[in-house]
Scaffold this motif. Structure first.
Motif, PDB file in Angstrom:
ATOM      1  N   VAL A 154      22.920 -26.751  11.044  1.00 57.91           N
ATOM      2  CA  VAL A 154      24.172 -27.481  10.919  1.00 57.91           C
ATOM      3  C   VAL A 154      23.881 -28.840  10.310  1.00 57.91           C
ATOM      4  N   LYS A 155      24.577 -29.150   9.238  1.00 63.30           N
ATOM      5  CA  LYS A 155      24.402 -30.444   8.585  1.00 63.30           C
ATOM      6  C   LYS A 155      25.345 -31.444   9.236  1.00 63.30           C
ATOM      7  N   HIS A 156      24.805 -32.575   9.629  1.00 64.91           N
ATOM      8  CA  HIS A 156      25.607 -33.626  10.233  1.00 64.91           C
ATOM      9  C   HIS A 156      26.241 -34.455   9.123  1.00 64.91           C
ATOM     10  N   ASP A 157      27.542 -34.605   9.154  1.00 68.74           N
ATOM     11  CA  ASP A 157      28.258 -35.378   8.144  1.00 68.74           C
ATOM     12  C   ASP A 157      28.803 -36.630   8.807  1.00 68.74           C
ATOM     13  N   PRO A 158      28.194 -37.817   8.553  1.00 68.89           N
ATOM     14  CA  PRO A 158      28.623 -39.034   9.214  1.00 68.89           C
ATOM     15  C   PRO A 158      30.036 -39.467   8.847  1.00 68.89           C
ATOM     16  N   SER A 159      30.601 -38.970   7.740  1.00 64.88           N
ATOM     17  CA  SER A 159      31.953 -39.373   7.343  1.00 64.88           C
ATOM     18  C   SER A 159      33.016 -38.833   8.294  1.00 64.88           C
ATOM     19  N   GLU A 173      32.697 -38.978  11.622  1.00 68.98           N
ATOM     20  CA  GLU A 173      32.600 -39.663  12.898  1.00 68.98           C
ATOM     21  C   GLU A 173      33.771 -40.593  13.100  1.00 68.98           C
TER      22      GLU A 173
END
Length: 99
Positions: free
Chosen positions: A90-95, A97
């Motif tokens: 799973v890629k974490h996408d900070p946008s 948050e």
């Protein structure tokens, strides 16, 4: 090095070792001033077990560069990181948050 061979020295009879040969290439100029490409082979070894992801083992096996003989450590499974299948990454996408 062998392309594939069984790996039963570490108790994983159903696992196998597979090799891929990648190349690192870069542009050069030969002695006559012509453009050329220089490539260096990079062998990579993977342990493939049923119902699990392939895990690269190149750094934990001993390879005799003169003969190509690969020695697999008996406790290979204990030396490897835990792998994940690509579908489980799973890629974490900070946008996304909340602030």
């Amino acid at each position: 090095m062998a392309g594939e061979s069984p790996s039963n020295s570490n108790g994983d009879e159903k696992c196998r070792i597979a090799e891929i040969l990648q190349h690192n290439c870069f542009p050069t100029t030969d002695r006559f001033g012509r453009d050329a490409v220089h490539c260096t082979p990079i062998p990579r070894l993977f342990r493939i077990c049923p119902n699990g992801p392939a895990v690269e083992v190149t750094r934990v096996v001993d390879i005799d560069l003169a003969t190509g003989f690969v020695e697999i450590p008996k406790a290979l499974g204990q030396k490897l990181p835990k792998g994940k299948a690509w579908r489980d990454v799973v890629k974490h996408d900070p946008s996304f948050e909340a602030e």
